[in-house]
Design a protein around this motif. Sequence first.
Motif, PDB file in Angstrom:
ATOM      1  N   ASN A   1      28.878  32.579  28.308  1.00  0.00           N
ATOM      2  CA  ASN A   1      28.821  33.929  28.894  1.00  0.00           C
ATOM      3  C   ASN A   1      30.230  34.519  28.956  1.00  0.00           C
ATOM      4  N   SER A   2      30.303  35.815  29.098  1.00  0.00           N
ATOM      5  CA  SER A   2      31.589  36.499  28.936  1.00  0.00           C
ATOM      6  C   SER A   2      32.665  36.004  29.892  1.00  0.00           C
ATOM      7  N   TYR A   3      32.277  35.629  31.125  1.00  0.00           N
ATOM      8  CA  TYR A   3      33.313  35.234  32.088  1.00  0.00           C
ATOM      9  C   TYR A   3      34.045  33.974  31.667  1.00  0.00           C
ATOM     10  N   GLU A   4      33.370  33.096  30.873  1.00  0.00           N
ATOM     11  CA  GLU A   4      34.005  31.858  30.432  1.00  0.00           C
ATOM     12  C   GLU A   4      35.070  32.131  29.367  1.00  0.00           C
ATOM     13  N   VAL A   5      34.840  33.142  28.534  1.00  0.00           N
ATOM     14  CA  VAL A   5      35.771  33.464  27.452  1.00  0.00           C
ATOM     15  C   VAL A   5      36.838  34.457  27.921  1.00  0.00           C
ATOM     16  N   LEU A   6      36.429  35.439  28.694  1.00  0.00           N
ATOM     17  CA  LEU A   6      37.354  36.504  29.116  1.00  0.00           C
ATOM     18  C   LEU A   6      37.926  36.196  30.501  1.00  0.00           C
ATOM     19  N   LYS A   7      38.498  35.022  30.636  1.00  0.00           N
ATOM     20  CA  LYS A   7      38.971  34.583  31.956  1.00  0.00           C
ATOM     21  C   LYS A   7      40.088  35.452  32.502  1.00  0.00           C
ATOM     22  N   GLU A   8      40.871  36.015  31.596  1.00  0.00           N
ATOM     23  CA  GLU A   8      41.989  36.848  32.069  1.00  0.00           C
ATOM     24  C   GLU A   8      41.497  38.149  32.693  1.00  0.00           C
ATOM     25  N   LYS A   9      40.210  38.459  32.502  1.00  0.00           N
ATOM     26  CA  LYS A   9      39.641  39.678  33.089  1.00  0.00           C
ATOM     27  C   LYS A   9      39.189  39.456  34.538  1.00  0.00           C
ATOM     28  N   LEU A  10      39.058  38.195  34.946  1.00  0.00           N
ATOM     29  CA  LEU A  10      38.549  37.894  36.284  1.00  0.00           C
ATOM     30  C   LEU A  10      39.590  38.193  37.355  1.00  0.00           C
ATOM     31  N   PRO A  11      39.152  38.567  38.558  1.00  0.00           N
ATOM     32  CA  PRO A  11      40.095  38.725  39.672  1.00  0.00           C
ATOM     33  C   PRO A  11      40.797  37.403  39.967  1.00  0.00           C
ATOM     34  N   LEU A  12      42.052  37.483  40.364  1.00  0.00           N
ATOM     35  CA  LEU A  12      42.825  36.277  40.649  1.00  0.00           C
ATOM     36  C   LEU A  12      42.166  35.461  41.760  1.00  0.00           C
ATOM     37  N   GLY A  13      42.118  34.141  41.548  1.00  0.00           N
ATOM     38  CA  GLY A  13      41.617  33.245  42.579  1.00  0.00           C
ATOM     39  C   GLY A  13      40.115  33.035  42.579  1.00  0.00           C
TER      40      GLY A  13
END
Length: 385
Positions: free
Chosen positions: A146-158
Amino acid sequence: MKNYFNKIKKLKNYPLLLLFFTFILSFTIIDIISPDKEFSDLENKFLQMTPEFSYDKFVKNEYVPKYERYINEQFLFRNKWINLKSRSEFYLGKTENNGIVYGKDGYLLDKTQNINEKQLKRNIESIKKFIEMYSDANIKFALIPNSYEVLKEKLPLGLKLYNQAGLIENVYNEYSTYDNVTTLDFLSLMNEHENEYIYYKTDHHWTTLGAYYAYIDFMKSVDKQYVDVDDLKTNEVEFFLGTYYSKAKKFNAQFDDITYYDVEIANMLIGDKEYKDIYDYEKFNVRDKYAAFIYGNNDLTVIKNKGSLNKSEDKKTKVLIIKDSFGNSFVPYLTYNYDEVYVLDLRSNSKKVSEIMETCDFDDVLIMYSVNNFIDDVNLIRATY
């Protein structure tokens, strides 16, 4: 009666109270006489209509929950209240809503922190049984991150989410001892292209470009020629808001674009209904534009093609793909490589998989699911029927 009118006259001494009750009364009357809406375009879902009352439903507690849902979903100016709530929470600094995280660069991302371990184990065993039942078949198995696993730099810090990379590795290890199955490393593939537009910003699916990279990887795994996307006629559809937007309802969400390519087929059968196009073009004009690909999630879909890059003079080339909705934008590429493409969605399929496998002599079989769907889908057991 005289005392009653005197009391009414005294209300003029409390203008705010009088205004409040007038507002509530007017609002209630307008809400009652306003026609109910059957579908919410904002949320891309059907709304609860007036539930039918019966004593039996009331006793079984079937009526009250539906009526509460009806009140919540048919509330006057509901979309405007939702928009106001979204704006308020955004300016108060809230970074998620309804399980969807507000990521960088306009990306909305799924907040998955826990998984259903029991269902995952059942699904792993179902695929094992399928592999064992068809030991002569050339099977490829792929989990789509899923996208969150690949686009980790897009996630909020922490923000810590479930480790999909570890899960994929563990699942693949379960099938490593079988000679008739090959696992495809879509995680590494997507990571190689993480800076490209491979996932939608407002939807849980990969884009047509993300599906194309996976298609190349699959064709290489079966040692067949693949089509060059630069040779295809490209079409763009603007103003797409997907499933993540429907959940989060973020007021300032950025629109996605959907790309699709012209595909010429002989025909496509969904159940007993025949189509001449692989796309439901009308869907490109409504909210759920992704449903245009192969007319959405259907029963068994059979696509017969006019030509194939890998055409054989001896026999018709056939492929079976067992998939979730991620496969819908992947399937059109396969029409360039096989004479017949069989697409099976176990969530809606009414035929036995064993009958399909016995009837058709497939060159290749691809089982492809997004990680989250592979964990939760209760229909994978049907692959063994």
